[in-house]
Motif scaffolding. Structure first.
Motif, PDB file in Angstrom:
ATOM      1  N   GLU A  19       0.839  -1.202   0.000  1.00 21.66           N
ATOM      2  CA  GLU A  19       0.000   0.000   0.000  1.00 21.66           C
ATOM      3  C   GLU A  19       0.874   1.251   0.000  1.00 21.66           C
ATOM      4  O   GLU A  19       1.567   1.533   0.970  1.00 21.66           O
ATOM      5  CB  GLU A  19      -0.921  -0.004   1.226  1.00 21.66           C
ATOM      6  N   GLY A  20       0.851   1.982  -1.126  1.00 22.16           N
ATOM      7  CA  GLY A  20       1.513   3.274  -1.204  1.00 22.16           C
ATOM      8  C   GLY A  20       3.025   3.244  -1.073  1.00 22.16           C
ATOM      9  O   GLY A  20       3.619   4.230  -0.644  1.00 22.16           O
ATOM     10  N   THR A  21       3.665   2.137  -1.462  1.00 13.70           N
ATOM     11  CA  THR A  21       5.126   2.044  -1.309  1.00 13.70           C
ATOM     12  C   THR A  21       5.755   1.625  -2.639  1.00 13.70           C
ATOM     13  O   THR A  21       5.595   2.313  -3.634  1.00 13.70           O
ATOM     14  CB  THR A  21       5.472   1.050  -0.190  1.00 13.70           C
ATOM     15  N   PHE A  22       6.525   0.555  -2.621  1.00 14.37           N
ATOM     16  CA  PHE A  22       7.222   0.024  -3.788  1.00 14.37           C
ATOM     17  C   PHE A  22       6.225  -0.272  -4.905  1.00 14.37           C
ATOM     18  O   PHE A  22       5.147  -0.809  -4.631  1.00 14.37           O
ATOM     19  CB  PHE A  22       7.962  -1.252  -3.366  1.00 14.37           C
ATOM     20  N   PRO A  23       6.543   0.013  -6.162  1.00 11.12           N
ATOM     21  CA  PRO A  23       7.802   0.564  -6.675  1.00 11.12           C
ATOM     22  C   PRO A  23       7.752   2.073  -6.936  1.00 11.12           C
ATOM     23  O   PRO A  23       8.673   2.612  -7.524  1.00 11.12           O
ATOM     24  CB  PRO A  23       7.950  -0.184  -8.002  1.00 11.12           C
ATOM     25  N   VAL A  29      10.490   1.478   3.634  1.00 11.72           N
ATOM     26  CA  VAL A  29       9.706   0.281   3.339  1.00 11.72           C
ATOM     27  C   VAL A  29       9.948  -0.170   1.904  1.00 11.72           C
ATOM     28  O   VAL A  29      10.136  -1.365   1.637  1.00 11.72           O
ATOM     29  CB  VAL A  29       8.209   0.543   3.593  1.00 11.72           C
ATOM     30  N   SER A  30       9.952   0.776   0.964  1.00 13.64           N
ATOM     31  CA  SER A  30      10.183   0.415  -0.442  1.00 13.64           C
ATOM     32  C   SER A  30      11.564  -0.192  -0.633  1.00 13.64           C
ATOM     33  O   SER A  30      11.735  -1.174  -1.365  1.00 13.64           O
ATOM     34  CB  SER A  30      10.033   1.648  -1.328  1.00 13.64           C
ATOM     35  N   SER A  31      12.565   0.385   0.017  1.00 14.00           N
ATOM     36  CA  SER A  31      13.917  -0.152  -0.072  1.00 14.00           C
ATOM     37  C   SER A  31      13.963  -1.578   0.485  1.00 14.00           C
ATOM     38  O   SER A  31      14.611  -2.465  -0.083  1.00 14.00           O
ATOM     39  CB  SER A  31      14.887   0.756   0.688  1.00 14.00           C
ATOM     40  N   TRP A  32      13.249  -1.795   1.584  1.00 14.72           N
ATOM     41  CA  TRP A  32      13.190  -3.129   2.201  1.00 14.72           C
ATOM     42  C   TRP A  32      12.552  -4.124   1.244  1.00 14.72           C
ATOM     43  O   TRP A  32      13.044  -5.247   1.070  1.00 14.72           O
ATOM     44  CB  TRP A  32      12.412  -3.036   3.506  1.00 14.72           C
ATOM     45  N   VAL A  33      11.439  -3.738   0.608  1.00 12.29           N
ATOM     46  CA  VAL A  33      10.762  -4.628  -0.335  1.00 12.29           C
ATOM     47  C   VAL A  33      11.697  -4.977  -1.491  1.00 12.29           C
ATOM     48  O   VAL A  33      11.816  -6.149  -1.885  1.00 12.29           O
ATOM     49  CB  VAL A  33       9.475  -3.974  -0.864  1.00 12.29           C
ATOM     50  N   ASN A  34      12.372  -3.985  -2.030  1.00 17.03           N
ATOM     51  CA  ASN A  34      13.295  -4.204  -3.143  1.00 17.03           C
ATOM     52  C   ASN A  34      14.390  -5.203  -2.744  1.00 17.03           C
ATOM     53  O   ASN A  34      14.709  -6.132  -3.504  1.00 17.03           O
ATOM     54  CB  ASN A  34      13.911  -2.872  -3.553  1.00 17.03           C
ATOM     55  N   GLU A  55      -2.685   9.502 -10.579  1.00 17.49           N
ATOM     56  CA  GLU A  55      -1.982  10.768 -10.800  1.00 17.49           C
ATOM     57  C   GLU A  55      -1.086  11.154  -9.633  1.00 17.49           C
ATOM     58  O   GLU A  55      -0.235  12.043  -9.760  1.00 17.49           O
ATOM     59  CB  GLU A  55      -2.999  11.882 -11.043  1.00 17.49           C
ATOM     60  N   ASP A  56      -1.256  10.501  -8.477  1.00 17.05           N
ATOM     61  CA  ASP A  56      -0.423  10.810  -7.313  1.00 17.05           C
ATOM     62  C   ASP A  56       0.954  10.162  -7.396  1.00 17.05           C
ATOM     63  O   ASP A  56       1.810  10.418  -6.534  1.00 17.05           O
ATOM     64  CB  ASP A  56      -1.117  10.354  -6.025  1.00 17.05           C
ATOM     65  N   TYR A  57       1.172   9.316  -8.390  1.00 19.52           N
ATOM     66  CA  TYR A  57       2.445   8.590  -8.515  1.00 19.52           C
ATOM     67  C   TYR A  57       3.038   8.921  -9.878  1.00 19.52           C
ATOM     68  O   TYR A  57       2.476   8.576 -10.919  1.00 19.52           O
ATOM     69  CB  TYR A  57       2.221   7.087  -8.351  1.00 19.52           C
ATOM     70  N   SER A  58       4.178   9.607  -9.867  1.00 17.81           N
ATOM     71  CA  SER A  58       4.746  10.140 -11.100  1.00 17.81           C
ATOM     72  C   SER A  58       5.421   9.081 -11.956  1.00 17.81           C
ATOM     73  O   SER A  58       5.707   9.307 -13.119  1.00 17.81           O
ATOM     74  CB  SER A  58       5.754  11.247 -10.769  1.00 17.81           C
ATOM     75  N   GLY A  59       5.706   7.947 -11.416  1.00 18.35           N
ATOM     76  CA  GLY A  59       6.379   6.887 -12.162  1.00 18.35           C
ATOM     77  C   GLY A  59       7.139   5.986 -11.203  1.00 18.35           C
ATOM     78  O   GLY A  59       7.280   6.287 -10.015  1.00 18.35           O
ATOM     79  N   ALA A  60       7.613   4.873 -11.722  1.00 23.27           N
ATOM     80  CA  ALA A  60       8.309   3.906 -10.878  1.00 23.27           C
ATOM     81  C   ALA A  60       9.646   4.459 -10.414  1.00 23.27           C
ATOM     82  O   ALA A  60      10.452   4.926 -11.215  1.00 23.27           O
ATOM     83  CB  ALA A  60       8.513   2.594 -11.636  1.00 23.27           C
ATOM     84  N   ALA A  61       9.875   4.418  -9.111  1.00 22.88           N
ATOM     85  CA  ALA A  61      11.155   4.842  -8.542  1.00 22.88           C
ATOM     86  C   ALA A  61      12.139   3.680  -8.488  1.00 22.88           C
ATOM     87  O   ALA A  61      13.338   3.892  -8.300  1.00 22.88           O
ATOM     88  CB  ALA A  61      10.940   5.417  -7.142  1.00 22.88           C
ATOM     89  N   LEU A  64      11.592  -3.140 -11.465  1.00 27.68           N
ATOM     90  CA  LEU A  64      11.163  -4.429 -10.926  1.00 27.68           C
ATOM     91  C   LEU A  64      12.273  -5.462 -11.110  1.00 27.68           C
ATOM     92  O   LEU A  64      12.804  -5.618 -12.212  1.00 27.68           O
ATOM     93  CB  LEU A  64       9.911  -4.914 -11.638  1.00 27.68           C
ATOM     94  N   PRO A  65      12.647  -6.177 -10.069  1.00 32.58           N
ATOM     95  CA  PRO A  65      13.620  -7.259 -10.231  1.00 32.58           C
ATOM     96  C   PRO A  65      13.107  -8.325 -11.195  1.00 32.58           C
ATOM     97  O   PRO A  65      11.896  -8.461 -11.415  1.00 32.58           O
ATOM     98  CB  PRO A  65      13.752  -7.825  -8.798  1.00 32.58           C
ATOM     99  N   ASP A  66      14.022  -9.080 -11.777  1.00 29.77           N
ATOM    100  CA  ASP A  66      13.647 -10.066 -12.796  1.00 29.77           C
ATOM    101  C   ASP A  66      12.703 -11.129 -12.254  1.00 29.77           C
ATOM    102  O   ASP A  66      11.911 -11.703 -13.015  1.00 29.77           O
ATOM    103  CB  ASP A  66      14.905 -10.737 -13.361  1.00 29.77           C
ATOM    104  N   ASN A  67      12.776 -11.433 -10.954  1.00 30.40           N
ATOM    105  CA  ASN A  67      11.934 -12.497 -10.416  1.00 30.40           C
ATOM    106  C   ASN A  67      10.551 -12.017  -9.993  1.00 30.40           C
ATOM    107  O   ASN A  67       9.791 -12.774  -9.383  1.00 30.40           O
ATOM    108  CB  ASN A  67      12.629 -13.207  -9.249  1.00 30.40           C
ATOM    109  N   VAL A  68      10.204 -10.765 -10.318  1.00 33.92           N
ATOM    110  CA  VAL A  68       8.812 -10.319 -10.184  1.00 33.92           C
ATOM    111  C   VAL A  68       8.109 -10.711 -11.480  1.00 33.92           C
ATOM    112  O   VAL A  68       8.344 -10.125 -12.539  1.00 33.92           O
ATOM    113  CB  VAL A  68       8.714  -8.800  -9.952  1.00 33.92           C
TER     114      VAL A  68
END
Length: 545
Positions: A19-23, A29-34, A55-61, A64-68
């Motif tokens: 919710e509201g984190t990665f990617p 939290v996002s760094s932990w998920v990655n 519109e609240d998310y400008s793009g992927a920061a 995605l790792p290959d195993n997603v």
């Protein structure tokens, strides 16, 4: 959607509910998920992202790792396409709404009600498009109107029925959206939500729909954080008159929203096979909020100690110690202003002290401008530097203290990263910070203090701690040694990775006949309950399905 996110699969080993984190959002939290996904390259991950509006998310920061193998995003507050058909009034199913009323009453005392899981299993089919408790039934049936009217009469202390009616509608709308998501989301051997809230509710739906295990991990306590947000929000109505308001009592609608998120948390805890927290204080909070103690455990964040070790050699022994760096987002919860005021006080004793603010300013530009204006008004142009986002490896060899002035934290990685690079820390007394600085057990405390812990919003205490550490080489070196030893012994990344590996394998390895076993049944106990121990590295391998 970004083309790099267009990944679809028929199933996955682990489905992460975020919710509201990665990617899309940078942060702890996002760094932990990655890092978690990359730590298990042989495991096939699916991701279900839940956000507010696209519109609240400008793009992927993050890439995605290959195993997603699967990614899907859903937005809870997007405007729905207009329906050309006029609403059709219906009578509604009285028995279904009576069952819903029983469920709501059970949630009011979720910790003592053993049948919530069974009741939720019965209700889930009713939430579908043609179900007796569908969104259309909720919006247009006479039974729904009677239910809302009766709940208002029994429980609401606010005089406005109109505000109550629309609050209930707005509050419940995402639940049907998530029920539709759950009906179509890919099958997985394990579902893992990294919060309660809406992602946790989706996890509960997936568990009860599929019988597959749910893991709940919390970095911060979602209900606590939402309560802080709700108490500060300006969009929630308070219809009490001026002389009726008691500042010690929360307005009814704020309390209603708080109870709503508490109920979502209880549903996630009740569906979970295992529940993890970053430190003991948060684990106890989970138990107080309804988690079964035997299903909870602490798994602290870990960092790449060996990868950060070379930064220690980059430190210049000749340079005088005077740089204090706050590394984090420039947002109110980090209380940047207290840090700036602390530097101002310290300049009276140490005129050449430098305070570096290292972090992005885009999240709250108004607050960032206020912080810059404060530094300028205090005449700190030569002492306070706003450096924006920087790589940690470029910053840590140049600073002498890591500063954390937050009013709320869980287990901040930046403190551990500083320790691994040979930098002591000064933190406020929030989250696990006292454990990080002074230790959590007798053996850990014997290592000594790795810096200082000060009260929240106390620039004088923060300033004095910085001056004490920067002005005493013996004390600073002792703090450096304690931090290095503590992070190596207790917070290495491989420890965290292997603990979650064990949890994944335990959950995914349950025989099919036991897949729907409820929390607390045999094999469901958290393998690290109340423990922190070194774990020998192993590889996570899901056997062929």
């Amino acid at each position: 959607m970004n083309s790099s996110l267009n990944r679809r699969a028929a199933d996955a080993d682990v489905c992460l509910l975020l919710e509201g984190t990665f990617p899309f959002v940078r942060g702890g939290v996002s760094s932990w998920v990655n890092e978690m996904i990359r730590a298990y390259p042989e495991t096939r991950f699916g991701i279900v992202f839940i956000g507010s509006r696209e519109e609240d998310y400008s793009g992927a920061a993050y890439a995605l790792p290959d195993n997603v193998v699967h990614f899907e995003a859903h937005y809870l507050y997007e405007s729905a396409p207009a329906d050309a058909r006029p609403p059709r009034e219906v009578n509604g199913d009285a028995a279904a709404f009576a069952r819903s009323a029983q469920f709501h009453e059970a949630l009011r005392d979720a910790r003592s009600h053993a049948d919530i899981g069974k009741m939720m299993t019965e209700l889930i089919p009713m939430l579908g498009t043609d179900g007796a408790l569908s969104e259309a039934q909720f919006l247009h049936s006479r039974e729904a109107w009677r239910f809302i009217e009766e709940q208002y009469t029994r429980h609401c202390t606010d005089p406005s029925f109109t505000d109550y009616f629309w609050t209930v509608r707005i509050m419940h709308k995402p639940l049907w959206q998530l029920a539709r998501v759950a009906a179509k989301t890919l099958p997985a051997r394990v579902y893992h939500t990294v919060s309660t809230g809406y992602a946790g509710y989706l996890g509960a739906l997936m568990h009860y729909r599929t019988g597959r295990p749910l893991i709940v991990s919390e970095h911060g306590i979602y209900t606590k954080e939402r309560k802080i947000d709700l108490l500060q929000s300006r969009w929630i109505r308070d219809n009490r008159g001026l002389f009726e308001r008691d500042v010690s009592n929360v307005s009814y609608f704020r309390e209603l929203w708080v109870r709503f998120f508490e109920a979502l948390g209880a549903l996630a805890y009740g569906a979970a096979q295992q529940i993890t927290a970053l430190y003991e204080g948060n684990r106890l909070r989970q138990v107080a909020d309804g988690a079964r103690p035997e299903l909870t455990c602490t798994i602290p964040n870990g960092i790449d100690v060996e990868g950060l070790r070379p930064l220690l050699a980059l430190r210049s022994p000749e340079r005088p110690r005077r740089v204090v760096a706050l590394i984090g987002r420039v947002v109110p919860i980090k209380d940047i202003k207290t840090f700036i005021r602390a530097i101002f006080i310290a300049t009276r004793t140490m005129p050449d002290i430098e305070g570096w603010i290292v972090g992005p300013e885009e999240e709250d530009p108004t607050y960032a401008r206020e912080c810059r204006a404060l530094a300028q008004s205090l005449g700190l142009d030569a002492n306070v530097r706003f450096l924006g986002f920087q790589r940690i490896s470029d910053v840590l060899p140049k600073v002498d203290l890591v500063a954390l002035s937050s009013i709320s934290e869980a287990l901040p990685l930046v403190v551990l990263e500083g320790f691994a690079a040979g930098v002591p820390a000064i933190t406020t007394d929030v989250g696990a910070c006292r454990e990080l600085i002074d230790g959590f057990s007798a053996d850990d405390r014997a290592l000594g203090s790795a810096g200082a812990v000060v009260p929240i919003a106390n620039p004088g205490a923060f300033s004095q701690a910085a001056l004490t550490l920067l002005g005493d080489d013996t004390l600073w070196q002792a703090a450096q040694r304690a931090g290095l030893e503590r992070v190596q012994r207790y917070y290495a990344k491989h420890q965290m990775i292997d603990r979650y590996r064990t949890i994944y394998e335990q959950a995914a390895g349950l025989p099919d006949a036991d897949a729907g076993a409820g929390p607390g049944d045999a094999g469901a106990r958290c393998p690290f309950h109340h423990e922190r121990a070194d774990v020998a590295p192993r590889r996570l391998s899901f056997r062929s399905r």
